[in-house]
Each structure stands twice: as C-alpha cells, then as structure tokens.
Design an enzyme around this catalytic site. Structure first.
Site, PDB file in Angstrom:
ATOM      1  N   GLY A  62       8.842   7.550  -2.733  1.00 64.91           N
ATOM      2  CA  GLY A  62       8.383   6.505  -1.816  1.00 64.91           C
ATOM      3  C   GLY A  62       8.988   5.168  -2.198  1.00 64.91           C
ATOM      4  CB  SER A  63       8.091   1.761  -1.166  1.00 63.97           C
ATOM      5  OG  SER A  63       6.742   1.701  -1.590  1.00 63.97           O
ATOM      6  N   GLY A  95       5.728   2.936  -6.391  1.00 64.20           N
ATOM      7  CA  GLY A  95       6.027   3.367  -7.757  1.00 64.20           C
ATOM      8  C   GLY A  95       5.438   2.419  -8.795  1.00 64.20           C
ATOM      9  CD  GLU A 121      14.170  10.054  -4.729  1.00 64.66           C
ATOM     10  OE1 GLU A 121      14.673   8.918  -4.592  1.00 64.66           O
ATOM     11  OE2 GLU A 121      14.038  10.859  -3.822  1.00 64.66           O
ATOM     12  CB  CYS A 174      15.784   7.242  -0.811  1.00 68.01           C
ATOM     13  SG  CYS A 174      16.017   8.908  -1.288  1.00 68.01           S
TER      14      CYS A 174
HETATM   15  C1  UN1 Z   1      15.472  11.203   0.173  1.00 68.67           C
HETATM   16  O1  UN1 Z   1      15.979  10.452   1.032  1.00 68.67           O
HETATM   17  O2  UN1 Z   1      14.335  10.972  -0.300  1.00 68.67           O
HETATM   18  O3  UN1 Z   1      20.960  13.361  -0.768  1.00 68.67           O
HETATM   19  C2  UN1 Z   1      16.125  12.443  -0.299  1.00 68.67           C
HETATM   20  C3  UN1 Z   1      20.342  13.335   0.306  1.00 68.67           C
HETATM   21  C4  UN1 Z   1      19.302  14.407   0.543  1.00 68.67           C
HETATM   22  C5  UN1 Z   1      17.995  14.039  -0.068  1.00 68.67           C
HETATM   23  C6  UN1 Z   1      17.512  12.658   0.232  1.00 68.67           C
HETATM   24  N1  UN1 Z   1      19.762  15.650  -0.009  1.00 68.67           N
HETATM   25  O4  UN1 Z   1      20.557  12.508   1.177  1.00 68.67           O
END
Ligand code: UN1
Length: 508
Positions: free
Chosen positions: A238-239, A243, A260, A294
């Site tokens: 998440g953001s 975290g 993450e 992300c």
């Molecule tokens: C995410 O955006 O939380 O590498 C995961 C990637 C994907 C996973 C992204 N396999 O863009």
C-alpha cells in the site's frame, strides 16, 4: 460486460466478507461493491468486525499447529492443486479483475497468470527449502541450519493487484508451513472472496482455515491484525503513509514486517538508446494499468539531444491509445479505481501547472460514452517537468509521466536516486558501460534496476520490492521464501568429549 461468470466463481448478490474456514455470518456493515467501469453495483459484501477478526486469527493459529508438521512436499501438493484451480478459472478470474478492479482484459489475465506462476514456483520450492551444513571448529561436531514454519501471516493487499499479491504471499507461505489471513482492499473484496473459495475448496474442511480472509468494516480490523501477536509476519502492500503506521506497530511487538510501499520509478533514456524500443516500454510502463501499478513509470530522464524526438514519439503513441471500457479488447487504458482517484488526478494536474510543469498531452478527463459516465476516465498525460518541482518526488497513482531533460548520464543517475522512494528503475542505452554502471553499487538505488526494458511487469522469479520509503520488503521469487520461515542453527556433538568453542577451558 456479461456478468454470468460471477456465479461460476461463487459470487452472489450478497456475500459474507469473513472466512475462518467457514463463511461467517458477518453483520458489521454492508459494503456495496461498484465497478470502476461505470459505477454500477456488482454485489454486496457484509464486512466483518473485530470479533470476526479474532475468529479468523484463532482458526488460523489452530491450523498452523497442525500444518507445520505436514511435510513440505505434501504441502506443495495442495498448492499445485490451487494452481490448477486458478488455471481452470483463469478466464473468469481475469474478468472479475476487469469488472471489480477496472484492468483491461490482457492485464486481468496477466494477473491471474501471475497467481498460477507463483503457485508453480512454490510447488518446486516445497522440495527445496534448503538449509546449510556448516563446518564446526570442534572435532566430532557438526552444524546445520533448518528452516521451520514461522506462524500465521497477515496479508494486507491493495486494489491494484487484487489477486497476485495475495498469491505471492500465500502460495509461498503455505509451502513454508504458514497460514495466511488476508485483509483485502475494501475496493476489491470480490476478487478476494473468489480466490479464497477456490483455495478453500482445494484445501477441504480439514485445512480451509489456512486461508482465512476478512473485509474490515472500518480501520479497527486492520488495527487488530497489526497488533495481533499470532500474526508473526505482516506482509502489507500500500502507500508509504500506511507503511509508516504498520511498520513501527509490528516492530514494537517484535513481529516481522514485509512492506511493499510507494514507488516513483524512472526510466533513463540516453542519446544512444533504441528509441522505438524505449517508446514501447515507456508506453506500457506509464499508461498500463492506467498508471496504477507501484511499478508504473512516473519519470523519464532523457538526454537533451533526443528529448524532442522521444517525447514526439510518445505523444504520437499516446494519441493512439484507446481510453475506455476495459472489457473491450481494443482498450489500452481503463478507468481509475474510483472517483476519489479521479479527483487526485485533477488536483495533481492543477499542482503541476502551479509548479511550472507544461502539459504536453492529456491533462483532462477522457471523453467516454454515456454508459461509462459513472467511471473516472482520464487522459494519459505527459508533462514537461524539471526536477525541482515538488510533485515530481511524490507518487500520484494515475497515468502522469514527467519528462525531464538531463545533461548527461551522471545527472540522470543522480535524479533517478533523488526521490524518497526506491522501487523500480530502468535505463535505455546501447552503451554497455553505462548499462552496467546503472546496475552497479554506485548506480540505481532501487530494488529493481533494468536495462532496455521498462520499470513494470516484473516476472515472479525475482525478488520484488524496494528500499527507502518503498519499505525494504522483498516478496515473490528468489529466496524471498525465507521471510516466511524461522531459521534454526543446530550444533550436534557426536563424540565423547565436550570441547568448548573459541578454545575455552572451563574447569577442566
Ligand atoms: C504492484 O503494483 O503492487 O512488476 C505489483 C509488476 C507486477 C507487480 C506489481 N508484476 O508490475
């Protein structure tokens, strides 16, 4: 989009949002789940409260005490059958991601494939949870390491990968001997219900408490999970703000956390790059998933001599990108997750203008047919920006790309690292020296650093995650399984004497 597939996945008009091995009669509050495509109701989910949470936690802990003694390859056999179940329902699951999460068809299917891939990986891993044997300094002694199951894992996931991130954690954790209690995003609980049903069916009544889940009605459920001593590991996506709440609370009770969090990923494009290749990679990285990964590409650091050429190619490519209904195979950009995300986009565009950014293309809500008016559709946007703009250092979860001219590779590398986040990065160049420098100890400070491919779309075989405000966690492939296990070091004396280490004599 035809919704018949929902029945096939066990999604009903009204669903319980908590599972402790059985679906609980939750009553904390009804959550209407609306499609980001058009705002229409898909189904209702009745959320769970803190009592429901503790039911899930207790059931998971009881299952752990039995599951930890099942041999890992036997645990892997269940995971193999889960992978088969995901394969059999790949199309339906992909459609659910499209309907509930707004991803285009190809990306929905790709996410299900990621679940299948990590299941396969975990099956192989179930026979490879290797420890070391270590030479002892003492005669007739040996040392070894054994990896044992850790305990329950609390998995908190975001809307943008409503299935894959659970699978990364749960497939590995199950072979490692751990149950996973899932708290999905309140925006995508139907994806969680569908996967939980498939996984529980494979596990059967004996083991279904290994995959509990709970949709929290309010923040109390998440709060209970983060403070729960049974959740030996909290794996949260998440953001960065989220975290910052979770990390210290888990640390306070000496739990482990796998965080993450946000990314702010750059692609460096040097003057000698293959611009056709770079253009395609940038398009997927910046525009794919409507900029809501992300790993999405948010910054371009372009050497000045090719700035106009590359940006021109991108503007042309953006112009050909169809924005609209994600279930239409021709669409490349679906909706943002909800209206709030649309507002965030609008506000970011206003801030960009205030801070001196020039909108080169996009910057507005996209025109869509009347049937889609309930969704938040935006035009993929390219901004001519400079590194001094404060907003360039923030993660805005939308398809906004900052194209920044740079003097040379040194400046590009400096700017690549000059943000609080550290998830993903890439360089496009045909100069092997610059490519290798980017990957060196003095190069990119991100957890992921690529050459001549974009920042997003990582394979499951590698460790995924990043440092700095990205949180430091690593999940998915490589040796990330170790976080789901506890390491035990054993020294065995098979002789008749008792020599002490470090040559110490003690009363002899
Ligand atoms: C995410 O955006 O939380 O590498 C995961 C990637 C994907 C996973 C992204 N396999 O863009």
């Amino acid at each position: 989009m035809n919704r018949d597939f929902l029945k096939d996945l066990g999604i009903e008009a009204n669903n319980s949002g908590a599972f402790d091995g059985k679906w609980l009669p939750t009553k904390a509050g009804q959550h209407p789940i609306r499609s980001p495509i058009d705002g229409s109701l898909i189904a209702n989910v009745m959320a769970g409260d803190v009592d429901d949470y503790w039911r899930c936690s207790k059931a998971a802990q009881a299952a752990f005490l039995r599951w930890r003694e099942v041999p890992p390859p036997k645990r892997g056999d269940y995971v193999r059958r889960m992978g088969d179940a995901f394969r059999a329902k790949k199309e339906q699951l992909g459609k659910l991601i499209t309907l509930e999460g707004g991803k285009i068809v190809q990306e929905g299917l790709g996410e299900v494939q990621e679940c299948i891939d990590i299941a396969d990986f975990a099956v192989g891993l179930s026979r490879q949870l290797y420890g070391l044997t270590i030479a002892s300094e003492r005669p007739q002694h040996h040392m070894r390491e054994t990896w044992h199951p850790l305990g329950c894992v609390g998995v908190i996931t975001a809307f943008n990968f409503p299935m894959a991130v659970w699978a990364w954690n749960t497939m590995l954790a199950l072979v490692c001997g751990d149950p996973c209690l899932w708290k999905p995003s309140h925006r995508t609980p139907l994806c969680a219900i569908a996967l939980t049903k498939l996984a529980a069916e494979v596990l059967g009544p004996e083991w279904s408490a290994l995959v509990p889940m709970i949709l929290g009605h309010d923040s109390k459920v998440g709060h209970a999970m983060v403070g729960d001593p049974n959740m030996v590991l909290i794996s949260a996506t998440g953001s960065t703000r989220m975290g910052k709440n979770i990390g210290p609370r888990v640390a306070e009770r000496f739990g482990r956390s796998l965080l993450e969090l946000g990314g702010n990923n750059a692609i460096v494009v040097l003057a000698d790059a293959d611009l056709a290749l770079a253009t395609r990679a940038i398009l997927f990285g910046a525009v794919g998933t409507a900029g809501q990964r992300c790993t999405s590409t948010r910054r371009l650091l372009i050497e000045k001599p090719i700035y106009d050429d590359l940006v021109g190619r991108l503007i042309k490519a953006y112009g050909q990108c169809k924005v609209g209904d994600p279930s239409d195979g021709k669409t490349l950009v679906g909706p943002l997750i909800d209206q709030d995300a649309g507002k965030t986009f609008d506000e970011a565009i206003a801030t960009i203008r205030q801070q001196g950014g020039e909108i080169l293309c996009g910057g507005k809500r996209a025109k869509v047919p009347a049937a889609l008016q309930g969704g938040a559709y935006v035009e993929p946007t390219i901004v001519r920006a400079h590194a001094g703009m404060a907003i360039v250092k923030e993660e805005t979860f939308a398809p906004i790309l900052y194209a920044i001219p740079v003097k040379d590779a040194d400046e590009a590398l400096h700017l690549n690292n000059d943000v609080p986040q550290g998830l993903s990065s890439s360089i496009f160049t045909s100069n092997v020296r610059e490519a290798e420098r980017f990957l060196s100890a003095a190069g990119s400070d991100c957890g992921i650093a690529n050459v001549n491919i974009g920042t997003s779309g990582a394979e499951i075989g590698g460790a995924f995650g990043g440092d700095k405000e990205t949180g430091g966690g690593r999940e998915s492939g490589s040796d990330c399984w170790k976080i789901y296990m506890r390491r035990q070091t054993s020294t065995v004396n098979w002789g008749k004497a008792l020599p002490l280490a470090q040559g110490i004599h003690f009363g002899d």
